[in-house]
Write a protein that holds these residues in place. Structure first.
Motif, short mmCIF file in Angstrom:
data_model
loop_
_atom_site.label_atom_id
_atom_site.label_comp_id
_atom_site.label_asym_id
_atom_site.label_seq_id
_atom_site.Cartn_x
_atom_site.Cartn_y
_atom_site.Cartn_z
N ARG A 201 0.83 -1.20 0.00
CA ARG A 201 0.00 0.00 0.00
C ARG A 201 0.86 1.26 0.00
N LYS A 207 -3.56 2.74 -3.68
CA LYS A 207 -4.02 2.18 -2.42
C LYS A 207 -3.51 2.92 -1.20
N LYS A 210 -5.72 3.90 1.70
CA LYS A 210 -6.18 2.91 2.67
C LYS A 210 -5.34 2.91 3.95
#
Length: 302
Positions: A201, A207, A210
């Protein structure tokens, strides 16, 4: 043996090449080569892509049958998804709901409680999201926040945590007595797998959103979360609403196993379906379509 037509062979080859190119392009764009190497070494037995999609579509078709049964019989279903950060809860929820009617199946992912909610009965903010007849509600994290993140991060004191453990079994028994089918899943991953997913991530711009400061802090407190999880299972695994653990190191298998298990828990069956017929278009010879200004249209860039 029937000889393959050149056209069929060419199409298959082109599709395979395209898939490989897309995968390489995406991976090269978002992951360092070292992380890719480590991840592949850690996951040597990847599920064949073709098999995964075949099973995914088959299970999603069954979930539509389940949805129709819930809607027809006015059943009420609640599914809780819990687990450590990056355990795969969101991915499983997305595949479960992907082809369902959002008027029947909805996802609840509540933010941190407001100052007003902090003064309420703990379960109060969850109650409005419980299903009516004919609905399925999937909680992406639930009232078990108190037994996990709130406890470990110090947002709830020992007295509040103890009160939760005393209350939650009876709260869930009340839900079941009211006719709600309550299912609780814990997605389980290893320490090494969570670290790998966090690293991915960090290096994946698609991503990075997140990863929150709370997620990063959870890495430091891995053992505290483990102790909290073990006590949570011990004190809240009741016959009326048992916990089910989903091994989550392999995301694809975890999704399929969870979907298959959920279907096995509910005695759904085929329900009467109305036949759908497309009515004839009514043509009015006097109707003329009005001209709309060009600025109302989205620019045709593609």
């Amino acid at each position: 043996m029937m000889k393959e037509e050149p056209k069929d062979w060419l199409e298959a080859e082109l599709q395979n090449t395209l898939d490989e190119d897309i995968e390489i392009e995406l991976e090269d764009a978002v992951l360092s080569s070292e992380i890719k190497r480590i991840y592949r070494d850690s996951h040597p037995e990847q599920m064949p892509r073709k098999l995964y999609f075949e099973e995914l579509l088959r299970l999603q078709a069954e979930l539509i049958n389940l949805q129709d049964w819930v809607s027809y019989h006015k059943e009420k279903v609640v599914v809780l998804f819990e687990g450590r950060d990056s355990a795969g809860k969101g991915g499983a929820i997305k595949r479960i709901t992907q082809r369902l009617n959002p008027r029947v199946a909805r996802v609840v992912a509540l933010p941190a409680p407001s100052d007003r909610e902090k003064t309420q009965w703990y379960f109060q903010r969850y109650v409005p999201h419980l299903p009516a007849g004919g609905e399925i509600v999937l909680f992406d994290r639930s009232w078990y926040n108190r037994a996990g993140v709130e406890r470990v991060m110090g947002f709830a004191d020992d007295e509040q945590v103890e009160q939760f453990f005393q209350d939650v079994p009876e709260f869930e028994r009340m839900l079941v007595r009211s006719g709600i089918r309550l299912v609780k899943y814990w997605f389980s991953i290893t320490d090494e797998e969570q670290q790998m997913r966090f690293l991915m991530r960090i290096h994946d711009p698609l991503k990075q959103w997140k990863l929150s400061p709370m997620d990063l802090e959870s890495r430091v407190r891995w053992e505290d979360y483990t102790k909290a999880k073990e006590e949570m299972f011990e004190r809240t695994n009741i016959p009326e609403a048992p916990w089910y653990i989903v091994p989550g190191n392999d995301k694809k298998r975890a999704r399929l196993n969870c979907m298959s298990h959920l279907l096995s828990l509910i005695p759904y069956e085929d329900v009467p379906q109305e036949e759908v017929e497309l009515p004839d278009r009514v043509f009015n010879p006097d109707y003329e379509r009005e001209y709309l200004p060009r600025e109302l249209y989205v620019p045709q860039k593609y």
